[in-house]
Design a protein around this motif. Structure first.
Motif, PDB file in Angstrom:
ATOM      1  N   GLY A   1       0.786  -1.225   0.000  1.00  0.00           N
ATOM      2  CA  GLY A   1       0.000   0.000   0.000  1.00  0.00           C
ATOM      3  C   GLY A   1       0.816   1.271   0.000  1.00  0.00           C
ATOM      4  O   GLY A   1       2.042   1.259  -0.113  1.00  0.00           O
ATOM      5  N   TRP A   2       0.078   2.370   0.119  1.00  0.00           N
ATOM      6  CA  TRP A   2       0.632   3.723   0.165  1.00  0.00           C
ATOM      7  C   TRP A   2      -0.028   4.480   1.319  1.00  0.00           C
ATOM      8  O   TRP A   2      -1.223   4.315   1.564  1.00  0.00           O
ATOM      9  N   ARG A   3       0.715   5.343   1.977  1.00  0.00           N
ATOM     10  CA  ARG A   3       0.119   6.279   2.947  1.00  0.00           C
ATOM     11  C   ARG A   3      -0.029   7.618   2.240  1.00  0.00           C
ATOM     12  O   ARG A   3       0.916   8.387   2.126  1.00  0.00           O
ATOM     13  N   ILE A   4      -1.251   7.876   1.763  1.00  0.00           N
ATOM     14  CA  ILE A   4      -1.505   9.122   1.025  1.00  0.00           C
ATOM     15  C   ILE A   4      -2.626   9.946   1.666  1.00  0.00           C
ATOM     16  O   ILE A   4      -3.016  10.977   1.129  1.00  0.00           O
ATOM     17  N   ASP A   5      -3.142   9.487   2.815  1.00  0.00           N
ATOM     18  CA  ASP A   5      -4.195  10.193   3.543  1.00  0.00           C
ATOM     19  C   ASP A   5      -3.586  10.773   4.822  1.00  0.00           C
ATOM     20  O   ASP A   5      -2.866  10.074   5.537  1.00  0.00           O
ATOM     21  N   TYR A   6      -3.899  12.013   5.102  1.00  0.00           N
ATOM     22  CA  TYR A   6      -3.187  12.734   6.159  1.00  0.00           C
ATOM     23  C   TYR A   6      -4.132  13.571   7.025  1.00  0.00           C
ATOM     24  O   TYR A   6      -5.139  14.092   6.537  1.00  0.00           O
TER      25      TYR A   6
END
Length: 253
Positions: A212-217
């Motif tokens: 996955g990716w961490r793109i929510d902040y």
């Protein structure tokens, strides 16, 4: 206060996947949505105790944001106040006596970075917007910002270098945003934590394999640092290709 942000990848679709049970269980003070993909009148939501605000894209079935909150704001604005950026329903700002609460759905640069030039102008405009607000009072902004900031923020950093969401240009813009006076709250609490992501492709069993990716902040102005309590990524909640993220913060009223 508990704050939730979630790219739901279509509000009408996720309402058929136990969204309301999740919404009620999380019991957030602010519940911010991105990519609602709907127009006015397409959903009849019954959310007792919540004030609801939607920003719809002109293009049907595309983009869009919403905020559901227990705290009635003093003022609500939609967009950045810049016509070229305000047709896709990407920003809602709630104003309170001591802070601004913003949900944002940042444009994707798309395959082969064909929308990167527009994305660069968006990033500059959004940074200017939150900078200006932070001169008046504290700022919290959240959402799908469509960038994995550092290599630690995605599973396959080498093979995704120069892809949308992990281009040098996008990452540099996010660094500039933080440097202008904001905190990436998850990294504030967990600076070295790996393997925790908020978005997974629907292809290649990505979520099952945690590719996955961490793109929510959740980001806050630096003056709120003493009030921050925790930041979480709720990876056990399904229904979208994103999972919700959470910010726990002292009461700001």
């Amino acid at each position: 206060m508990k704050l939730i942000s979630w790219n739901v990848n279509g509000l009408r679709a996720i309402l058929k996947k136990d969204f309301m049970a999740t919404f009620e269980a999380l019991d957030a003070d602010f519940f911010c949505l991105q990519e609602t993909k709907m127009q006015a009148g397409q959903v009849d939501l019954d959310l007792p105790g919540y004030h609801t605000y939607f920003n719809y894209a002109q293009r049907k079935g595309y983009s869009g944001t919403a905020i559901f909150t227990k705290h009635q704001p003093d003022n609500v604005t939609y967009g950045l106040g810049i016509p070229e950026h305000d047709t896709e329903g990407r920003v809602i700002t709630l104003e309170y006596p001591n802070f601004y609460m913003i949900t944002c759905y940042t444009p994707n640069s798309q395959s082969e970075l064909k929308r990167l030039d527009y994305r660069m102008t968006w990033d500059d405009a959004f940074r200017d917007y939150v900078d200006r607000l932070s001169q008046e009072k504290s700022v919290i902004f959240c959402g799908d910002l469509n960038v994995a900031h550092e290599a630690i923020d995605l599973k396959n950093d080498k093979t995704n270098h120069h892809n949308a969401g992990f281009s040098d240009e996008e990452r540099e813009k996010f660094t500039a945003l933080l440097d202008s006076g904001f905190i990436d709250t998850f990294r504030h609490f967990y600076p070295d934590k790996t393997g925790v992501y908020s978005w997974w492709s629907y292809r290649f069993n990505a979520r099952k394999n945690n590719a996955g990716w961490r793109i929510d902040y959740f980001c806050t102005s630096k003056d709120l640092q003493p009030k921050l309590k925790d930041a979480k990524i709720l990876t056990d909640i399904y229904g979208s290709d994103h999972c919700p993220i959470e910010l726990d913060i002292a009461d700001l009223n």
